[in-house]
Design an enzyme around this catalytic site. Structure first.
Site, PDB file in Angstrom:
ATOM      1  N   ASP A  68      38.559  28.643  45.819  1.00 52.24           N
ATOM      2  CA  ASP A  68      39.112  29.345  46.976  1.00 52.24           C
ATOM      3  C   ASP A  68      38.654  30.784  47.126  1.00 52.24           C
ATOM      4  OD1 ASP A  68      40.339  30.578  44.872  1.00 52.24           O
ATOM      5  OD2 ASP A  68      42.254  29.563  45.113  1.00 52.24           O
ATOM      6  N   GLU A 100      37.633  21.193  42.906  1.00 52.93           N
ATOM      7  CA  GLU A 100      39.008  21.724  42.968  1.00 52.93           C
ATOM      8  C   GLU A 100      39.491  21.770  44.428  1.00 52.93           C
ATOM      9  OE1 GLU A 100      40.368  24.805  39.908  1.00 52.93           O
ATOM     10  OE2 GLU A 100      40.958  25.774  41.769  1.00 52.93           O
ATOM     11  N   GLU A 105      42.962  33.508  49.623  1.00 49.99           N
ATOM     12  CA  GLU A 105      42.503  32.244  49.022  1.00 49.99           C
ATOM     13  C   GLU A 105      42.994  31.007  49.764  1.00 49.99           C
ATOM     14  OE1 GLU A 105      43.719  34.836  47.311  1.00 49.99           O
ATOM     15  OE2 GLU A 105      42.174  35.402  45.863  1.00 49.99           O
ATOM     16  N   HIS A 160      45.886  40.355  38.717  1.00 51.57           N
ATOM     17  CA  HIS A 160      44.809  40.871  39.567  1.00 51.57           C
ATOM     18  C   HIS A 160      44.943  40.533  41.049  1.00 51.57           C
ATOM     19  CE1 HIS A 160      42.832  37.062  40.535  1.00 51.57           C
ATOM     20  NE2 HIS A 160      43.206  36.663  39.357  1.00 51.57           N
ATOM     21  N   ARG A 178      45.060  40.055  44.893  1.00 54.59           N
ATOM     22  CA  ARG A 178      44.900  41.059  45.939  1.00 54.59           C
ATOM     23  C   ARG A 178      46.238  41.383  46.614  1.00 54.59           C
ATOM     24  NH1 ARG A 178      40.069  42.921  48.735  1.00 54.59           N
ATOM     25  NH2 ARG A 178      38.721  41.847  47.272  1.00 54.59           N
ATOM     26  N   HIS A 206      41.717  43.227  34.217  1.00 61.16           N
ATOM     27  CA  HIS A 206      40.721  42.922  35.253  1.00 61.16           C
ATOM     28  C   HIS A 206      39.958  44.213  35.573  1.00 61.16           C
ATOM     29  CE1 HIS A 206      39.147  41.635  39.161  1.00 61.16           C
ATOM     30  NE2 HIS A 206      39.507  40.403  38.851  1.00 61.16           N
TER      31      HIS A 206
HETATM   32  C1  UD1 Z   1      38.275  37.503  43.193  1.00 66.59           C
HETATM   33  C2  UD1 Z   1      38.696  36.356  44.127  1.00 66.59           C
HETATM   34  C3  UD1 Z   1      39.995  35.743  43.633  1.00 66.59           C
HETATM   35  C4  UD1 Z   1      39.916  35.357  42.170  1.00 66.59           C
HETATM   36  C5  UD1 Z   1      39.453  36.558  41.350  1.00 66.59           C
HETATM   37  C6  UD1 Z   1      39.269  36.165  39.906  1.00 66.59           C
HETATM   38  C7  UD1 Z   1      38.213  36.526  46.534  1.00 66.59           C
HETATM   39  C8  UD1 Z   1      38.649  37.031  47.829  1.00 66.59           C
HETATM   40  N1  UD1 Z   1      38.937  36.883  45.467  1.00 66.59           N
HETATM   41  O1  UD1 Z   1      39.250  38.516  43.316  1.00 66.59           O
HETATM   42  O2  UD1 Z   1      40.284  34.577  44.407  1.00 66.59           O
HETATM   43  O3  UD1 Z   1      41.202  34.961  41.741  1.00 66.59           O
HETATM   44  O4  UD1 Z   1      38.203  37.027  41.861  1.00 66.59           O
HETATM   45  O5  UD1 Z   1      39.244  37.255  39.053  1.00 66.59           O
HETATM   46  O6  UD1 Z   1      37.216  35.840  46.450  1.00 66.59           O
HETATM   47  N2  UD1 Z   1      34.974  44.197  39.432  1.00 66.59           N
HETATM   48  C9  UD1 Z   1      34.041  44.728  38.569  1.00 66.59           C
HETATM   49  N3  UD1 Z   1      33.346  43.865  37.753  1.00 66.59           N
HETATM   50  C10 UD1 Z   1      33.562  42.529  37.738  1.00 66.59           C
HETATM   51  C11 UD1 Z   1      34.529  42.000  38.603  1.00 66.59           C
HETATM   52  C12 UD1 Z   1      35.219  42.834  39.451  1.00 66.59           C
HETATM   53  O7  UD1 Z   1      33.821  45.917  38.524  1.00 66.59           O
HETATM   54  O8  UD1 Z   1      32.913  41.826  36.960  1.00 66.59           O
HETATM   55  C13 UD1 Z   1      35.724  45.114  40.328  1.00 66.59           C
HETATM   56  C14 UD1 Z   1      34.827  45.679  41.444  1.00 66.59           C
HETATM   57  O9  UD1 Z   1      35.208  46.996  41.706  1.00 66.59           O
HETATM   58  C15 UD1 Z   1      35.198  44.772  42.642  1.00 66.59           C
HETATM   59  C16 UD1 Z   1      36.674  44.550  42.375  1.00 66.59           C
HETATM   60  O10 UD1 Z   1      36.785  44.399  40.959  1.00 66.59           O
HETATM   61  O11 UD1 Z   1      34.930  45.405  43.869  1.00 66.59           O
HETATM   62  C17 UD1 Z   1      37.294  43.354  43.064  1.00 66.59           C
HETATM   63  O12 UD1 Z   1      36.493  42.181  42.927  1.00 66.59           O
HETATM   64  P1  UD1 Z   1      36.635  40.973  44.028  1.00 66.59           P
HETATM   65  O13 UD1 Z   1      35.806  39.832  43.602  1.00 66.59           O
HETATM   66  O14 UD1 Z   1      36.445  41.501  45.395  1.00 66.59           O
HETATM   67  O15 UD1 Z   1      38.171  40.621  43.970  1.00 66.59           O
HETATM   68  P2  UD1 Z   1      39.036  39.999  42.812  1.00 66.59           P
HETATM   69  O16 UD1 Z   1      40.386  40.617  42.911  1.00 66.59           O
HETATM   70  O17 UD1 Z   1      38.302  40.030  41.547  1.00 66.59           O
HETATM   71  N1  UDP Z   2      39.976  34.780  31.363  1.00 66.95           N
HETATM   72  C1  UDP Z   2      38.970  35.231  30.515  1.00 66.95           C
HETATM   73  N2  UDP Z   2      39.069  36.490  29.996  1.00 66.95           N
HETATM   74  C2  UDP Z   2      40.111  37.300  30.270  1.00 66.95           C
HETATM   75  C3  UDP Z   2      41.124  36.834  31.157  1.00 66.95           C
HETATM   76  C4  UDP Z   2      41.008  35.577  31.686  1.00 66.95           C
HETATM   77  O1  UDP Z   2      38.008  34.515  30.237  1.00 66.95           O
HETATM   78  O2  UDP Z   2      40.145  38.426  29.754  1.00 66.95           O
HETATM   79  C5  UDP Z   2      39.831  33.425  31.949  1.00 66.95           C
HETATM   80  C6  UDP Z   2      41.035  32.511  31.873  1.00 66.95           C
HETATM   81  O3  UDP Z   2      41.022  31.733  30.695  1.00 66.95           O
HETATM   82  C7  UDP Z   2      40.887  31.639  33.114  1.00 66.95           C
HETATM   83  C8  UDP Z   2      40.172  32.546  34.096  1.00 66.95           C
HETATM   84  O4  UDP Z   2      39.626  33.611  33.332  1.00 66.95           O
HETATM   85  O5  UDP Z   2      40.043  30.543  32.871  1.00 66.95           O
HETATM   86  C9  UDP Z   2      41.113  33.065  35.140  1.00 66.95           C
HETATM   87  O6  UDP Z   2      40.469  34.017  35.880  1.00 66.95           O
HETATM   88  P1  UDP Z   2      41.219  34.995  36.865  1.00 66.95           P
HETATM   89  O7  UDP Z   2      42.635  35.159  36.434  1.00 66.95           O
HETATM   90  O8  UDP Z   2      40.375  36.206  36.966  1.00 66.95           O
HETATM   91  O9  UDP Z   2      41.110  34.229  38.247  1.00 66.95           O
HETATM   92  P2  UDP Z   2      42.002  33.133  38.984  1.00 66.95           P
HETATM   93  O10 UDP Z   2      42.100  31.945  38.100  1.00 66.95           O
HETATM   94  O11 UDP Z   2      43.315  33.767  39.305  1.00 66.95           O
HETATM   95  O12 UDP Z   2      41.249  32.829  40.228  1.00 66.95           O
END
Ligand code: UD1
Ligand code: UDP
Length: 366
Positions: free
Chosen positions: A96, A118, A132, A205, A207, A238
């Site tokens: 999603d 999924e 999502e 984490h 949004r 995160h």
């Molecule tokens: C995204 C997904 C969410 C998922 C989550 C898993 C969307 C809209 N959101 O949300 O569904 O649950 O990932 O974690 O697709 N950042 C870093 N390094 C990284 C990752 C993130 O610096 O490796 C920081 C960056 O500043 C980035 C911010 O996190 O701009 C947000 O990342 P983004 O993918 O937009 O949103 P998530 O909240 O991670």
């Molecule tokens: N996870 C990880 N390292 C961490 C925290 C979470 O590998 O420090 C894994 C966790 O086991 C799960 C996935 O990340 O499989 C969940 O990711 P996240 O919570 O970022 O996204 P969501 O599932 O909410 O989309």
């Protein structure tokens, strides 16, 4: 030979798609092409390294504090050329995220079939989780193969009029991943730190939780750490700066709370397996915890994963600080309540979802 392209970009997608990449590569009938969007950078790379998956394409789109516009526009722009050149027979997306949505949209514009891994998870509330719920419904609107993890997700798709013959219940590939990561004799410095205490593992984490809901969540957890001397909280943070700022504001100065960098999935799964209780607003963790027999308090108002709630492992506690505090305290002071949550069964399949998906594609793509 049929060309199957897998596109993913965030940590959870990678954890659930890498087992499928590895499975697809065992089948000579397929040319398997991996394209990552890089919606996440460091958190994606951690997972690719762990599963030793090297993508053919990396769109590298992540920006600090990216907006939904940034992510969707960058992916649409860059994928057009790649999809046009590669001409895959099917593109597999996961879940999603904006990566999944933008990829499915690009495929629709180019009339390339999409397989949704999924598929069928729903809250039917477009604001929760945001965005999502929109993303997964939009992907399902145009998919040709629905790989539903459970019977519940299959029923959601049928209710919406998706054709029965395109829906396949496979279990969730996250259970495939768990089978490769959890080890009996695992060691980690944070386990040594928590020795003699009850370990609460925290992730947050979402949004829609940024800002006040997250302050409520973190303040409740701080209260618990302040009051219970035999509790330690481990929070692999995160990388979103908005999340980190709030965590630092709420947790600083409490030595029983460790804020650490995101863990490798192998470390995270093993720490989950040793935690007393998990506190999260994550999606994937709601699927992993029942398989590990770990109680989870889900700090959200809705869940698209009712299976774990029905099984008894998950409790939906919302984002109100007092409610979260009360729910944690109950589980810390009532061992029977905790034990009931620990003994629930895993509703997410037998750990062979990737095998089933590969088999189905083999049959259907001919
Ligand atoms: C995204 C997904 C969410 C998922 C989550 C898993 C969307 C809209 N959101 O949300 O569904 O649950 O990932 O974690 O697709 N950042 C870093 N390094 C990284 C990752 C993130 O610096 O490796 C920081 C960056 O500043 C980035 C911010 O996190 O701009 C947000 O990342 P983004 O993918 O937009 O949103 P998530 O909240 O991670
Ligand atoms: N996870 C990880 N390292 C961490 C925290 C979470 O590998 O420090 C894994 C966790 O086991 C799960 C996935 O990340 O499989 C969940 O990711 P996240 O919570 O970022 O996204 P969501 O599932 O909410 O989309």
């Amino acid at each position: 030979m049929k060309k199957v392209m897998l596109v993913f970009g965030t940590r959870p997608e990678a954890i659930k798609m890498c087992p499928l990449v590895l499975e697809m590569r065992k089948h000579p009938e397929f040319e398997t092409v991996v394209c990552v969007t890089g919606q996440h950078r460091q958190m994606l790379d951690q997972i690719l390294a762990c599963f030793q998956v090297e993508p053919k394409y990396d769109l590298g789109i992540m920006q600090e504090n990216q907006t939904l516009f940034d992510v969707t526009l960058s992916i649409l722009g860059l994928l057009r050329e790649i999809l046009t050149a590669e001409k895959p027979d099917v593109v597999l997306v996961h879940g999603d995220t904006s990566t999944a949505f933008a990829t499915a949209l690009a495929c629709f514009y180019l009339q390339i079939p999409v397989g949704h891994v999924e598929a069928g998870l729903r809250t039917y509330n477009l604001q929760s989780p945001f965005p999502e719920e929109f993303n997964r419904q939009a992907v399902d609107l145009i998919s040709d193969f629905y790989f539903a993890p459970t019977e519940t997700s299959r029923k959601n798709l049928l209710k919406e009029g998706k054709p029965d013959e395109k829906i396949f219940v496979t279990g969730n590939t996250v259970i495939d991943a768990l089978a490769t990561t959890v080890q009996k004799d695992y060691q980690h410095p944070e386990i040594d730190w928590a020795k003699g205490s009850r370990l609460l593992l925290l992730t947050a984490h979402r949004r829609e939780n940024l800002g006040e809901p997250m302050r409520e969540m973190f303040t409740a957890i701080r209260r618990i750490a302040d009051e219970f001397e035999n509790v330690k909280v481990l929070y692999p943070m995160h990388l979103n700066p908005a999340v980190r700022d709030m965590a630092n504001a709420c947790f600083s100065g409490q030595e029983r709370i460790h804020m650490i960098e995101p863990l490798d999935v192998l470390d995270f799964h093993n720490l989950m397996a040793r935690a007393h209780l998990i506190l999260t607003d994550s999606g994937g963790i709601q699927e992993e915890a029942p398989a590990l027999g770990k109680p989870v308090l889900v700090m959200r108002n809705t869940t698209e994963r009712p299976e774990g709630v029905i099984a008894g492992t998950l409790k939906l506690v919302g984002t109100d600080g007092q409610a979260i505090y009360t729910a944690i305290k109950e589980l810390l002071t009532d061992p029977a309540a905790c034990h009931r949550m620990e003994s629930a069964a895993n509703p997410y399949g037998d750990g062979k979802a990737s095998k089933y998906i590969a088999q189905i594609l083999k049959e259907k793509l001919g």
